[in-house]
Design a protein around this motif. Structure first.
Motif, PDB file in Angstrom:
ATOM      1  N   GLU B 301       0.670   7.713  -9.320  1.00 24.96           N
ATOM      2  CA  GLU B 301      -0.190   8.132  -8.467  1.00 24.96           C
ATOM      3  C   GLU B 301      -0.035   7.587  -6.969  1.00 24.96           C
ATOM      4  O   GLU B 301       0.543   8.743  -5.790  1.00 24.96           O
ATOM      5  CB  GLU B 301      -1.609   7.909  -8.376  1.00 24.96           C
ATOM      6  CG  GLU B 301      -2.965   8.556  -8.660  1.00 24.96           C
ATOM      7  CD  GLU B 301      -3.602   8.123  -8.741  1.00 24.96           C
ATOM      8  OE1 GLU B 301      -4.680   7.826  -8.513  1.00 24.96           O
ATOM      9  OE2 GLU B 301      -4.507   8.734 -10.368  1.00 24.96           O
ATOM     10  N   ASN B 368     -10.972  11.233  -0.596  1.00 26.00           N
ATOM     11  CA  ASN B 368     -12.059  10.390  -1.597  1.00 26.00           C
ATOM     12  C   ASN B 368     -12.910  11.620  -2.255  1.00 26.00           C
ATOM     13  O   ASN B 368     -12.309  12.231  -1.385  1.00 26.00           O
ATOM     14  CB  ASN B 368     -12.379   9.164  -1.153  1.00 26.00           C
ATOM     15  CG  ASN B 368     -13.425   9.966   0.361  1.00 26.00           C
ATOM     16  OD1 ASN B 368     -14.264  11.459  -0.052  1.00 26.00           O
ATOM     17  ND2 ASN B 368     -13.036   8.646   1.221  1.00 26.00           N
ATOM     18  N   PRO B 401      -8.074  16.341  -8.698  1.00 20.09           N
ATOM     19  CA  PRO B 401      -8.241  14.955  -9.296  1.00 20.09           C
ATOM     20  C   PRO B 401      -9.567  14.185  -9.422  1.00 20.09           C
ATOM     21  O   PRO B 401     -10.115  12.814  -9.996  1.00 20.09           O
ATOM     22  CB  PRO B 401      -6.572  13.601  -9.612  1.00 20.09           C
ATOM     23  CG  PRO B 401      -5.732  15.098  -8.363  1.00 20.09           C
ATOM     24  CD  PRO B 401      -6.803  16.128  -8.217  1.00 20.09           C
ATOM     25  N   PRO B 403     -10.090  11.211  -7.774  1.00 20.54           N
ATOM     26  CA  PRO B 403     -10.092   9.788  -8.111  1.00 20.54           C
ATOM     27  C   PRO B 403     -11.776   9.002  -7.441  1.00 20.54           C
ATOM     28  O   PRO B 403     -11.580   9.429  -5.965  1.00 20.54           O
ATOM     29  CB  PRO B 403      -8.903   8.999  -7.991  1.00 20.54           C
ATOM     30  CG  PRO B 403      -8.752  10.040  -6.427  1.00 20.54           C
ATOM     31  CD  PRO B 403      -8.981  11.685  -7.096  1.00 20.54           C
ATOM     32  N   TRP B 404     -11.623   7.997  -8.551  1.00 20.33           N
ATOM     33  CA  TRP B 404     -12.920   7.518  -7.338  1.00 20.33           C
ATOM     34  C   TRP B 404     -11.788   6.101  -7.097  1.00 20.33           C
ATOM     35  O   TRP B 404     -12.292   5.203  -7.182  1.00 20.33           O
ATOM     36  CB  TRP B 404     -13.780   6.382  -8.715  1.00 20.33           C
ATOM     37  CG  TRP B 404     -15.318   5.860  -8.256  1.00 20.33           C
ATOM     38  CD1 TRP B 404     -15.127   5.195  -7.174  1.00 20.33           C
ATOM     39  CD2 TRP B 404     -16.348   6.170  -8.604  1.00 20.33           C
ATOM     40  NE1 TRP B 404     -16.719   4.755  -6.971  1.00 20.33           N
ATOM     41  CE2 TRP B 404     -16.540   5.128  -7.503  1.00 20.33           C
ATOM     42  CE3 TRP B 404     -17.484   6.748  -9.771  1.00 20.33           C
ATOM     43  CZ2 TRP B 404     -18.560   4.970  -7.958  1.00 20.33           C
ATOM     44  CZ3 TRP B 404     -18.312   6.732 -10.168  1.00 20.33           C
ATOM     45  CH2 TRP B 404     -19.068   5.585  -9.304  1.00 20.33           C
ATOM     46  N   ALA B 405     -11.653   6.933  -5.958  1.00 19.55           N
ATOM     47  CA  ALA B 405     -10.679   5.613  -4.970  1.00 19.55           C
ATOM     48  C   ALA B 405     -10.908   6.439  -3.104  1.00 19.55           C
ATOM     49  O   ALA B 405     -11.867   7.083  -2.907  1.00 19.55           O
ATOM     50  CB  ALA B 405      -9.535   6.118  -4.758  1.00 19.55           C
ATOM     51  N   ASP B 483     -11.659  12.884 -12.243  1.00 17.15           N
ATOM     52  CA  ASP B 483     -12.458  11.596 -12.844  1.00 17.15           C
ATOM     53  C   ASP B 483     -14.779  12.168 -12.628  1.00 17.15           C
ATOM     54  O   ASP B 483     -14.956  12.656 -12.395  1.00 17.15           O
ATOM     55  CB  ASP B 483     -12.871  10.721 -11.387  1.00 17.15           C
ATOM     56  CG  ASP B 483     -13.160   9.242 -12.364  1.00 17.15           C
ATOM     57  OD1 ASP B 483     -14.469   9.712 -13.044  1.00 17.15           O
ATOM     58  OD2 ASP B 483     -13.494   8.850 -11.582  1.00 17.15           O
TER      59      ASP B 483
END
Lengths: 405, 529
Positions: B301, B368, B401, B403-405, B483
């Motif tokens: 990723e 994010n 996607p 993502p929890w990022a 997610d």
């Protein structure tokens, strides 16, 4: 009588330490704890009476012992074999075996119970938690009921208790509420030990039984400006909020939340400011370091959870002149009006009612299922439970209540 | 041959699967027969000689402005402000059009003997750029001539000495902008207009403003009352900026505006298939798609992100106009709409869109979850004039996607916003009332904004407000392939596939809904009748 007996057996104790690495409470499968028939304990002297436990809780310190992780510090102040169980609501047995009232036991075995006369300075003023004679007098060593070979403990059908240890339970209180009085008393003592609190930013780390009771005690007995709790599991988060935390976050989010709350800056992992008071209700090396990193310079950290041996970087303690103090047990508190010093247990009774702490009792087990009970207690948070108790009432039964899984 | 306009295709059985963006990747989906797909127009031909076009624009200004050389004189204070790295998307190949414009302005300034020149990156509350990012925008020559002497600056909205309050508009809005810009004899602003929201009075009134000033239009009420904020005539955001811009002019600030527009050449040759309509894919396009998809499947990723972030768009310039702000913006908007406008008849029950890896606020970092919301509900939902593509109470399905990022350097306040604020409520009005000020004035965020590369503490709020109109309008939002925990935290529903999402959408809009897919990027502006 039936009792769970903890014996001296070094190999089994060591094995428990290994097995418990798989998870708290798992050590019970190999720990030197067995369900057995033993003689009822003798009455040690005048002022003592027999108590038939109704409910007896499983405390974090019990889990530490059964997991083979308790500190060697305790060796001289406990006596083996002992019957665990110091969170007890039970019936006092009259001279002819009749029920003579329902009581909660204040487990500390101070000078009065030990027949030490004159009492030590702490006991003389009612601060039994600070008793200096816990290994002396006419009783074997044991800082509390549940760790003393002479008194028995709550994980059995009978124990003995001194009249100074007995607190009558009002009719309106359920057994579940009453069994929460002892942990609530620990929380009351911790909340009041933290000192002046009005308007302060206060952090509670951990939301197990002790953490939740501490949140409730802080909310009921003090006036924190903002109360922030670190809670790991969803059920714990809900309860922490319900009991009075203004903000509940995941433990990993505590530093960020404290920084935001106190509008602090950050230098690496260390906040430049921080909370006025942090109560650590976990007691691990990580949680203590966490506490030291989020408390403000000259702030206070109170260890409420039992810490054991820990390797900690104390540089912030030195650099920021942080006060680090412990909060153990109970006695009398400087919380009354006109200089009155009420007993911690009296305040705890009120707290249990006001905060509805009976809701924390999540699961009941018979003594026969002690493996299941201890394992459940060890994984309580993950399984949505808080307090797991042994149920010794006349018709033994076990059941699950609340969200216990 | 002139480029083909955008158009709306009705999906039939012979239609090949539709390409849908999914972050750092894409998927092919068979949309239900009868669905509509809205395609952007093909790229318009670029200007043959951008440098000549720039010079022509500077010498032949629009509105009541004099030619730039007539505004320049020895001894004057000249400030050149320019858009930051949030424009264009993806960053364009060198030379960036801003470099070309700035060099032309500097040449004229030098000819006039102007030696007090300062360049200001108009960051508003965006993050400060790194040296390579600045070099990419202004070019090495300008950077090396100005930066070492402290003359290439980045706007600092929190510098107490660097801002100047110019009073209030007639509606009581604070107008506070960069002091150097406000006290210069001439302020030249160099824009890239990627969407109609860019440019005009928004350039100075937002790009060089403070939080104190921005809060008057970057708020929930403004967003909820803009239909859309891509349509300057129906946008509260524009109304406020226009009032402020006129106030700035009335305060004596002399602005010479330069706006440029780009064509739709968004992706380089190896991603050519992204620019083409699926049924027209050649063997080379199919091979390109397969090669890129297969290699992305095997790429970690982070590496995939870094590959995509290194893409430089082959955007080419379609127009340059200079002079008085409003006249310039009107003409630039015409060029923009000529490139992006697509007529669409009627609204739809369900709108689907694929979200790419990039939005204005995650250049060189991760998209994010808050930016996912902003890109979908703030930007792409609002790429309309007239009416939204989706009907009131309709459903929006996005693919990303999610993502929890988070990038802790660029987006520190976003983390707290996501973990603490959204954990409590997703209601923009409640969020604004309860939390905005404490984030906006948090000293740590201010420190990171001023000294690091962090977006201002209030920025995640603005991202959330950006989607306020869509939140108000829609009956439900579903994210495909996101997610689940992060999607739920946003207040949306996660779906594992487009088929699941369509089934879930039927709970909101009923059975047999009409479906429209917005085929972007490249960007398009739906003219919905």
């Amino acid at each position: 009588m039936k009792a769970l007996l903890f014996e001296r057996n070094i190999p089994r104790y060591a094995a428990a330490r290994v097995v418990s690495s798989l998870g708290s409470g798992r050590g019970v499968t190999v720990a030197p704890l067995k369900l057995t028939d033993i003689d009822e304990p003798d009455l040690p002297g005048p002022g003592w009476t027999r108590v038939r436990p109704r409910l007896a809780g499983i405390c974090g310190s019990d889990l530490t012992t059964l997991d083979g992780k308790s500190s060697r510090y305790f060796e001289p102040i406990v006596s083996l074999p002992f019957v665990p169980g110091h969170e007890v609501v039970g019936d006092v047995e009259g001279p002819h075996g009749e029920v003579a009232g329902r009581v909660v036991i204040e487990p500390v075995l101070g000078c009065l119970a030990r027949g030490v006369d004159p009492p030590c300075p702490a006991c003389a003023v009612g601060d039994t938690g600070g008793c200096e004679r816990v290994a002396f007098g006419h009783l074997k060593a044991g800082l509390q009921t549940g760790y003393c070979a002479d008194t028995g403990g709550g994980w059995s059908e009978r124990l003995v208790a001194h009249s100074s240890q007995l607190h009558p339970v009002p009719e309106r209180l359920s057994d579940e509420a009453a069994v929460m009085v002892e942990p609530a008393a620990c929380a009351v003592h911790a909340a009041l030990a933290a000192g002046e609190m009005e308007g302060s930013s206060v952090v509670v780390l951990g939301a197990g039984t002790l953490g939740l009771c501490t949140i409730a005690a802080l909310r009921q007995l003090t006036l924190p400006g903002t109360l922030l709790a670190g809670a790991k599991h969803p059920a714990q988060r809900q309860l922490a909020s319900a009991l009075g935390a203004d903000l509940v976050v995941d433990p990993n989010e505590v530093p960020r939340a404290v920084r935001r709350l106190t509008r602090s800056l950050a230098a690496g992992a260390q906040l430049t400011g921080g909370a006025d008071v942090v109560l650590d209700c976990v007691g691990s090396a990580d949680s203590i370091e966490h506490a030291l990193s989020v408390v403000r310079p000259r702030g206070r950290v109170i260890l409420v959870g039992m810490p054991g041996t820990a390797r900690i970087d104390l540089t912030p303690l030195w650099h920021r002149e942080i006060s680090l103090t412990g909060a153990y047990a109970y006695g009398r508190e400087a919380a009354g009006t006109n200089g009155a010093r009420p007993r911690t247990f009296d305040l705890a009774f009120d707290l249990v009612v006001q905060a509805g702490l009976d809701r924390l009792v999540s699961a009941h087990y018979p003594l026969e299922r002690f493996h299941d009970a201890v394992e459940h207690a060890g994984s309580a948070g993950r399984r949505g439970a808080t307090k797991v108790v042994f149920d010794l009432r006349e018709q033994p039964r076990w059941r699950k209540t609340g969200a216990a899984g | 041959m002139s480029p083909r306009p955008g158009f709306v295709l009705e999906v039939d059985r012979s239609m090949p699967p539709t390409l849908i963006w999914h972050g750092e990747g894409f998927r092919l989906e068979r949309l239900p027969v009868g669905s509509r797909v809205v395609y952007p127009p093909e790229s318009r031909p670029p200007l043959d000689d951008p440098d000549a076009a720039i010079r022509h624009a500077l010498l032949n200004p629009l509105g009541d402005s004099q030619p730039l050389p007539a505004l320049l004189r020895a001894g004057m204070r000249l400030t050149i402000a320019f858009d930051d790295i949030s424009l264009p998307l993806p960053p364009m190949r060198s030379p960036d059009i801003r470099q070309q414009v700035i060099e032309a302005v500097l040449d004229m300034a030098a000819e006039a003997g102007v030696d007090d020149v300062v360049l200001v990156a108009a960051l508003a509350l965006h993050r400060r750029m790194t040296e390579p990012e600045l070099r990419h925008i202004v070019g090495d020559r300008v950077y090396d001539a100005f930066a070492p002497h402290g003359l290439l600056t980045q706007h600092d909205a929190e510098d107490p000495d660097g801002m100047l309050h110019l009073g209030l508009t007639d509606e009581g809005e604070d107008v506070e902008i960069n002091r150097r810009a406000a006290t210069s004899d001439l302020l030249v602003y160099v824009n890239i207009d990627l969407v109609p929201m860019d440019g005009g009075h928004k350039s100075v009134a937002t790009g060089l403003a403070s939080y104190r000033s921005l809060r008057h239009h970057h708020n929930v009420r403004t967003m909820q009352h803009s239909r859309s904020f891509m349509d300057q005539h129906r946008s509260e955001l524009h109304s406020s900026n226009w009032r402020m811009g006129r106030h700035i002019a009335a305060s004596g600030v002399n602005v010479f505006q330069i706006e440029t527009t780009l064509n739709n050449d968004t992706f380089p040759d190896q991603f050519r298939f992204l620019q083409r309509r699926e049924w027209e894919w050649s063997v080379r396009d199919r091979a390109g798609f397969l090669a890129v998809s297969k290699s992305l499947d095997r790429t970690p990723e982070r590496l995939a992100r870094s590959i995509f972030q290194s893409i430089r768009a082959p955007h080419a310039v379609t127009s340059v106009q200079a002079g008085e702000v409003e006249a310039v913006h009107a003409q630039a908007t015409e060029h923009l709409l000529a490139q992006q406008g697509v007529d669409v008849a009627g609204q739809t029950d369900v709108l689907t869109m694929g979200l790419p890896y990039l939005c204005p606020y995650n250049v060189n970092s991760v998209m994010n979850p808050i930016l996912v919301m902003c890109l979908g509900l703030g930007y792409l939902f609002n790429m309309y004039r007239g009416k939204p593509l989706v009907r009131p109470g309709g459903a929006l399905i996005m693919s990303h996607p999610t993502p929890w990022a988070f990038d802790p350097v660029h987006h520190p306040s976003y983390i707290d916003f996501f973990e603490q604020v959204l954990a409590e409520t997703t209601d923009p009005l409640e969020i604004e009332a309860k939390y905005e000020e404490s984030f906006a004035t948090d000293p740590w965020y201010i420190h990171l904004y001023r000294t690091g590369h962090a977006y201002h503490g209030v920025h995640p709020f603005y991202m959330w407000y950006w989607g306020a109109h869509a939140l108000d309008h829609l009956g439900g939002v579903i994210i495909v392939g996101g997610d689940p925990a992060a999607v739920r935290r946003l207040g949306f529903k996660p779906a594992s596939s487009m088929a699941d999402a369509l089934e879930m959408a039927s709970d909101v809009v009923g059975p047999d809904p009409t479906l429209t897919h917005l085929h972007v990027p490249p960007l398009l502006m739906a003219e919905v009748t």
